[in-house]
Design an enzyme around this catalytic site. Structure first.
Site, short mmCIF file in Angstrom:
data_model
loop_
_atom_site.label_atom_id
_atom_site.label_comp_id
_atom_site.label_asym_id
_atom_site.label_seq_id
_atom_site.Cartn_x
_atom_site.Cartn_y
_atom_site.Cartn_z
N TRP A 175 5.45 3.15 -10.12
CA TRP A 175 4.81 2.13 -8.80
C TRP A 175 3.42 2.62 -9.53
O TRP A 175 2.36 1.81 -9.57
CB TRP A 175 4.56 1.75 -7.86
CG TRP A 175 3.74 0.69 -7.19
CD1 TRP A 175 4.10 -0.67 -7.06
CD2 TRP A 175 2.07 0.52 -6.92
NE1 TRP A 175 3.24 -1.22 -6.24
CE2 TRP A 175 2.14 -0.33 -6.37
CE3 TRP A 175 1.62 1.87 -6.40
CZ2 TRP A 175 0.87 -1.23 -5.90
CZ3 TRP A 175 -0.32 1.60 -6.16
CH2 TRP A 175 -0.20 0.19 -5.76
N HIS A 176 2.97 3.59 -9.45
CA HIS A 176 1.77 3.99 -10.12
C HIS A 176 1.49 4.23 -11.51
O HIS A 176 0.00 4.18 -12.09
CB HIS A 176 1.15 5.50 -9.19
CG HIS A 176 0.71 5.13 -7.67
ND1 HIS A 176 1.80 5.56 -6.69
CD2 HIS A 176 -0.21 5.17 -7.10
CE1 HIS A 176 0.40 5.48 -6.21
NE2 HIS A 176 -0.47 5.26 -6.02
N GLY A 177 2.98 3.77 -11.94
CA GLY A 177 2.27 4.07 -13.54
C GLY A 177 3.83 4.17 -13.82
O GLY A 177 4.35 5.53 -13.39
#
Length: 204
Positions: free
Chosen positions: A59-61
């Protein structure tokens, strides 16, 4: 009214508590829409925890450094569940002041270690940073001076927390401000500490 999203996460005594205090809205989202639909605590607990944190990393990258960051936190949460179950099985529910202080310190060190993978743009960069930290190599900063300063500040904070908790008749947990920023000397000490931190970070 916006919900509270950060609640002094760096005084947490475990990774589980850290994520109850850090980015509360994100944690609530993954709990409600991923963890509980997978079965939550009812079935395949450790698989569910690991899947949630694997997805949290993505989700963060879309990079393997984020996946590693998420996986490390997932493993740490599973380990904490096992540790808590082991303590409960043996009736060890109380926590001494030393246990609390060491728990906070260990949690802080682990979270800081994981942030290296979160912020690094590649595994190579992450390994360079960790090598410099754990071998005390000199790069753009003097790691020895910075490490010593961090240890002294942490020790002073823990000592003050224990002294203040003894005066208040409470356990050394929660938020204990070292100085009052409403006073002139308190603000002066605060900015002097920040200035010293910057000087040590860039010049040693």
């Amino acid at each position: 009214k916006f919900p509270e999203n950060f609640d002094h996460p760096y005084i947490s005594k475990s990774v589980s508590e850290f994520w109850r205090r850090w980015h509360i809205s994100l944690g609530s989202f993954f709990r409600d829409y991923v963890y509980i639909p997978l079965g939550g605590n009812r079935s395949h607990l450790y698989r569910n925890l690991f899947v949630v944190w694997f997805l949290t990393g993505l989700w963060h990258g879309a990079a393997w450094t984020f996946v590693v960051w998420g996986a490390l936190h997932g493993l740490a949460l599973c380990a904490h569940r096992l540790w808590s179950a082991w303590r409960a099985k043996r009736g060890k529910t109380g926590e001494s002041r030393l246990y609390t202080a060491l728990s906070i310190l260990l949690t802080f060190c682990f979270v800081s270690f994981c942030w290296v993978f979160f912020r690094a743009d590649s595994f190579g960069t992450a390994m360079q940073i960790l090598t410099a930290v754990f071998t005390w190599q000199r790069g753009m900063t003097h790691i020895s001076s910075w490490t010593l300063f961090g240890v002294l500040v942490t020790a002073a904070a823990m000592a003050i927390a224990c002294i203040r908790s003894r005066k208040l008749g409470t356990k050394p947990e929660g938020y204990y401000p070292l100085v009052s920023l409403s006073s002139v000397w308190g603000m002066a000490l605060f900015f002097a500490a920040i200035g010293l931190t910057l000087v040590l970070a860039y010049t040693g």
